[in-house]
Scaffold this active site. Sequence first.
Site, mmCIF file in Angstrom:
data_model
loop_
_atom_site.group_PDB
_atom_site.id
_atom_site.type_symbol
_atom_site.label_atom_id
_atom_site.label_comp_id
_atom_site.label_asym_id
_atom_site.label_seq_id
_atom_site.Cartn_x
_atom_site.Cartn_y
_atom_site.Cartn_z
ATOM 1 N N LYS A 29 -35.224 54.674 106.660
ATOM 2 C CA LYS A 29 -34.735 53.607 107.538
ATOM 3 C C LYS A 29 -33.688 54.168 108.496
ATOM 4 O O LYS A 29 -32.842 54.979 108.094
ATOM 5 C CB LYS A 29 -34.145 52.492 106.671
ATOM 6 C CG LYS A 29 -33.729 51.229 107.413
ATOM 7 C CD LYS A 29 -33.265 50.152 106.422
ATOM 8 C CE LYS A 29 -32.821 48.875 107.103
ATOM 9 N NZ LYS A 29 -32.374 47.841 106.130
ATOM 10 N N SER B 229 -34.455 43.258 106.758
ATOM 11 C CA SER B 229 -34.366 44.144 107.895
ATOM 12 C C SER B 229 -35.155 45.457 107.756
ATOM 13 O O SER B 229 -35.447 46.097 108.772
ATOM 14 C CB SER B 229 -32.897 44.482 108.175
ATOM 15 O OG SER B 229 -32.341 45.233 107.133
ATOM 16 N N SER C 44 -33.006 42.861 102.202
ATOM 17 C CA SER C 44 -33.697 43.647 103.232
ATOM 18 C C SER C 44 -34.695 44.675 102.737
ATOM 19 O O SER C 44 -35.486 45.177 103.530
ATOM 20 C CB SER C 44 -32.681 44.337 104.132
ATOM 21 O OG SER C 44 -32.287 43.450 105.132
HETATM 22 N N1 GLN Z 1 -31.660 38.848 106.004
HETATM 23 C C1 GLN Z 1 -30.335 39.087 105.514
HETATM 24 C C2 GLN Z 1 -29.356 39.108 106.679
HETATM 25 O O1 GLN Z 1 -29.782 38.961 107.780
HETATM 26 C C3 GLN Z 1 -30.293 40.345 104.712
HETATM 27 C C4 GLN Z 1 -30.148 41.581 105.508
HETATM 28 C C5 GLN Z 1 -30.035 42.800 104.664
HETATM 29 O O2 GLN Z 1 -30.291 42.775 103.467
HETATM 30 N N2 GLN Z 1 -29.628 43.877 105.305
HETATM 31 O O3 GLN Z 1 -28.176 39.257 106.478
#
Ligand code: GLN
Length: 486
Positions: free
Chosen positions: A79, A154, A178
């Site tokens: 990532k 994400s 994410s």
């Molecule tokens: N969807 C969640 C957010 O927008 C989790 C994001 C993540 O785990 N990095 O904060």
Amino acid sequence: MELFQKTASELSALLQRGEVSARELTEAMASRTEQVEKTVGAYISTDFDAAMRRASEIDEKRAAGEALSPLAGIPVAVKDNICTKGTKTTCASKMLENFVPFYNATVVDKLNEAGLVITGKTNLDEFAMGSSCENSALQKTCNPHNPAHVPGGSSGGSAAVVAAGEVPLAVGSDTGGSIRQPASFCGVVGLKPTYGTVSRYGLIAFASSLDQIGPMARSVEDAALLADVLRGADPMHDSTSVPRTYDSLYANLNADMKGVRIGLPEEYFGDGIDAAVSKAVLDASETYRALGAEIVPISLPLSKYALPIYYILSSAEASSNLARFDGVKYGYRTAQADELIDVYVKSRSEAFGPEVQRRIMLGTYVLSSGYYDAYYKKARAAQRAIRADYAKAFEQVDVILTPTAPTTAYRIGEKTDDPLQMYMGDICTVSVNIAGLPGLVQPCGFDSNRLPIGMQLIGPRFGEQALLNAGLAFERASGLSNIVAQ
Ligand code: GLN
């Protein structure tokens, strides 16, 4: 079956028997990427030349009879919020579009030491803030099962790249879901490890007390193999890494479910969860029952507070973590500034996308003197209550089974105008980070549009083995493993 359709453990066996070389494997991944990447768009950058050089080194070591780790020669994608020395690490943000780190994240060093071959860096929501990958400032990633749909986020790039067969393994990060939610949307396996078990050094911070790096793969065995590489204390670089040693998760896999107590929290199967999702997860619980597990109805009464707690705490930390991007030290700097304050304001306004700015504003607000007690302090207190909720549940059960997300992958653009709608999609995953627990996601079915449905297994702190064991048992019973989207 072609090479790109095989799991890492199958490929590892071929490598060890000398039936394929790491170079051939890397070539196979490069050509699969060439074939599908135009549609999927999972990678922000690739470097197959470097990957081929690395693969040659591994092949030479193997030919010389050196002892190699099980994943030596296996391609892996990382990532793009995880620092790779000498190659761009963008966080999918204009702010870091040209940022080249001069050091590796600890996990990248670990991948290298274990002989894995890094193929490239994957797309994400800007600074890992989002649930669909649509917040990436750099590119669009599509769900390999249906390119009109989002891959989740994400870590959507890492999920998509694995689901599309571009690579058997990827590394993601999970602050509030994410790794798990995109795994669910793309039909792959994702493990969010116990907080503190994987070093965060070199992971560009979103919310430091919640962030955790973890593996993504197409089988539970593969996730265990990669987790074994990623885990480990890092006292020199990450003060939140737990000082302990770990037994191999892979070597200790055991799919015997007899007497294992699996909790089904009533709060996760009610309103707001799609019927097809609930049904697939409840069907999975029946599979477990048939395998000899005991299914125990439980309650996690504070679940309804998890979302506001998460968005207060994570935004507060984000506002502080992202203060370093000021246009002075590194990252984007505005072209026009007459005085220092202009450098700050314009650089940040021009280079951070709308979602990142929203989180910074929200975080700054909940930390400001007049509101700190009402929001931030209260959220921290509520966090302790959520932990206690889980602790109580784990007196009754060994693992907890829930949906991963209320829906399957939605259409691109469907939720972009409504941030709150988007946040609601995180309802099933955020409490796991709030409590610092491990969570495993894997496919448990498909909806009527043939989009994958993922189930989530939650364990107590350091309970990864129990999760992977249960995951393996389900995978074997259901045959829902190694799903490559064609
Ligand atoms: N969807 C969640 C957010 O927008 C989790 C994001 C993540 O785990 N990095 O904060």
